[in-house]
Design a protein around this motif. Sequence first.
Motif, short mmCIF file in Angstrom:
data_model
loop_
_atom_site.label_atom_id
_atom_site.label_comp_id
_atom_site.label_asym_id
_atom_site.label_seq_id
_atom_site.Cartn_x
_atom_site.Cartn_y
_atom_site.Cartn_z
N GLN A 277 0.83 -1.20 0.00
CA GLN A 277 0.00 0.00 0.00
C GLN A 277 0.86 1.25 0.00
O GLN A 277 0.56 2.23 -0.71
N PHE A 278 1.93 1.23 0.80
CA PHE A 278 2.83 2.38 0.87
C PHE A 278 3.47 2.65 -0.50
O PHE A 278 3.51 3.79 -0.96
N ILE A 279 3.98 1.60 -1.14
CA ILE A 279 4.63 1.74 -2.45
C ILE A 279 3.61 2.22 -3.49
O ILE A 279 3.91 3.08 -4.32
N PHE A 280 2.40 1.67 -3.42
CA PHE A 280 1.35 2.04 -4.37
C PHE A 280 1.01 3.52 -4.27
O PHE A 280 0.99 4.24 -5.27
N PHE A 281 0.75 3.99 -3.04
CA PHE A 281 0.38 5.40 -2.86
C PHE A 281 1.57 6.32 -3.11
O PHE A 281 1.39 7.45 -3.58
N LEU A 282 2.78 5.85 -2.81
CA LEU A 282 3.98 6.64 -3.10
C LEU A 282 4.12 6.85 -4.60
O LEU A 282 4.39 7.97 -5.06
N PHE A 283 3.94 5.79 -5.37
CA PHE A 283 4.03 5.88 -6.82
C PHE A 283 2.90 6.74 -7.39
O PHE A 283 3.10 7.47 -8.37
N LEU A 284 1.74 6.68 -6.76
CA LEU A 284 0.57 7.39 -7.27
C LEU A 284 0.64 8.89 -6.99
O LEU A 284 0.30 9.71 -7.85
N TYR A 285 1.11 9.26 -5.80
CA TYR A 285 1.01 10.65 -5.38
C TYR A 285 2.34 11.41 -5.33
O TYR A 285 2.34 12.63 -5.18
N SER A 286 3.47 10.71 -5.43
CA SER A 286 4.76 11.41 -5.40
C SER A 286 4.92 12.41 -6.55
O SER A 286 5.46 13.50 -6.32
N PRO A 287 4.46 12.11 -7.79
CA PRO A 287 4.57 13.14 -8.86
C PRO A 287 3.79 14.40 -8.53
O PRO A 287 4.26 15.52 -8.81
N ILE A 288 2.60 14.23 -7.91
CA ILE A 288 1.79 15.40 -7.54
C ILE A 288 2.48 16.18 -6.44
O ILE A 288 2.50 17.42 -6.45
N ALA A 289 3.07 15.47 -5.47
CA ALA A 289 3.77 16.13 -4.38
C ALA A 289 4.96 16.94 -4.90
O ALA A 289 5.19 18.08 -4.49
N ILE A 290 5.71 16.36 -5.84
CA ILE A 290 6.86 17.06 -6.44
C ILE A 290 6.38 18.29 -7.22
O ILE A 290 7.00 19.36 -7.15
N LEU A 291 5.28 18.14 -7.93
CA LEU A 291 4.70 19.27 -8.67
C LEU A 291 4.36 20.42 -7.73
O LEU A 291 4.70 21.58 -8.01
N ILE A 292 3.70 20.11 -6.62
CA ILE A 292 3.30 21.14 -5.66
C ILE A 292 4.53 21.80 -5.03
O ILE A 292 4.59 23.03 -4.90
N ILE A 293 5.51 21.00 -4.64
CA ILE A 293 6.72 21.53 -4.01
C ILE A 293 7.45 22.48 -4.96
O ILE A 293 7.85 23.60 -4.57
N TYR A 294 7.62 22.07 -6.22
CA TYR A 294 8.38 22.89 -7.17
C TYR A 294 7.58 24.08 -7.70
O TYR A 294 8.13 24.93 -8.39
N SER A 295 6.29 24.14 -7.38
CA SER A 295 5.53 25.35 -7.72
C SER A 295 5.94 26.51 -6.82
O SER A 295 5.64 27.67 -7.11
N PHE A 296 6.64 26.20 -5.70
CA PHE A 296 7.15 27.24 -4.80
C PHE A 296 8.66 27.40 -4.93
O PHE A 296 9.29 28.05 -4.09
N ASN A 297 9.24 26.82 -5.98
CA ASN A 297 10.69 26.90 -6.18
C ASN A 297 11.07 28.25 -6.79
O ASN A 297 10.51 28.66 -7.81
N ASP A 298 12.02 28.93 -6.19
CA ASP A 298 12.45 30.24 -6.68
C ASP A 298 13.24 30.13 -7.98
O ASP A 298 13.32 31.09 -8.74
#
Length: 263
Positions: free
Chosen positions: A9-30
């Motif tokens: 379950q952890f690997i599944f959700f990590l694979f599913l949501y990590s791209p979205i998390a990276i997208l959100i984080i880098y939207s605040f990248n200077d």
Amino acid sequence: MKLFSKIYQFIFFLFLYSPIAILIIYSFNDSKSRVVWGGFTFKWYIKLINNAEILSAFSNTIIIAVVSSVIATVLGTLAAVGIVNTKSIFKKILINITNLPMLNPEIVTGISMMLLFVFIYSKTGFLKPGLLTLILSHATFCLPYVVLSVLPKLRQIDSSIYEAAQDLGCNHFQAFFKVVMPQITSGVVTGFMMSFTMSIDDFLISYFTSGTVQTLPLTIYSMTRRMISPEINALSTVLFAIMFALVIVINIRKDKEKMKKLN
């Protein structure tokens, strides 16, 4: 076995949501770099707000989503009522016809609608590809989702209640709005929200029926074909937040409905 299930379950959700998390984080990248972190900033959101092209596309998207969802909700609710009151032999046929647009590939739907609108415009001068054709096409592909949301609610209603309302002096419309409508409101609202979500997210059908009108998915696509700007990250994050909020609202409504049934 439980440990393996949790790891999976952890690997599944990590694979599913990590791209979205990276997208959100880098939207605040200077930094403009998609790899190097240059510090925390809101400047891409500020640029997004000041971008006339994106604001125009956003307003078009909201107008199309709201109007097409209202049309789909009204027509879908009426269609669901008609299907429930149809004889069993034809009911299955109507349900299958209703489900067909959802099974049909979007590219086929988009091309067929484009050809239809072009044919009508060439013969009558009406329905030039633009805002109106986008609204009609979005309402068309959203309609089956409304029908599927309202049908289960209509099946749960005891028909004797509707008949009792008529015996007490209500006409057909009064009996429907005073007795039936309050019991299917949750299904109607869910259908509207699903339609709104599908409309905002649509790209393929919009691409073939938009003419010169730009929606957010089309604007994002055109931006990615040029030099990729971090504004895309900010815009995608805003869209994700809108969709996430809608999902929360739908789930809250479902939970409240379950609580009412238990009480």
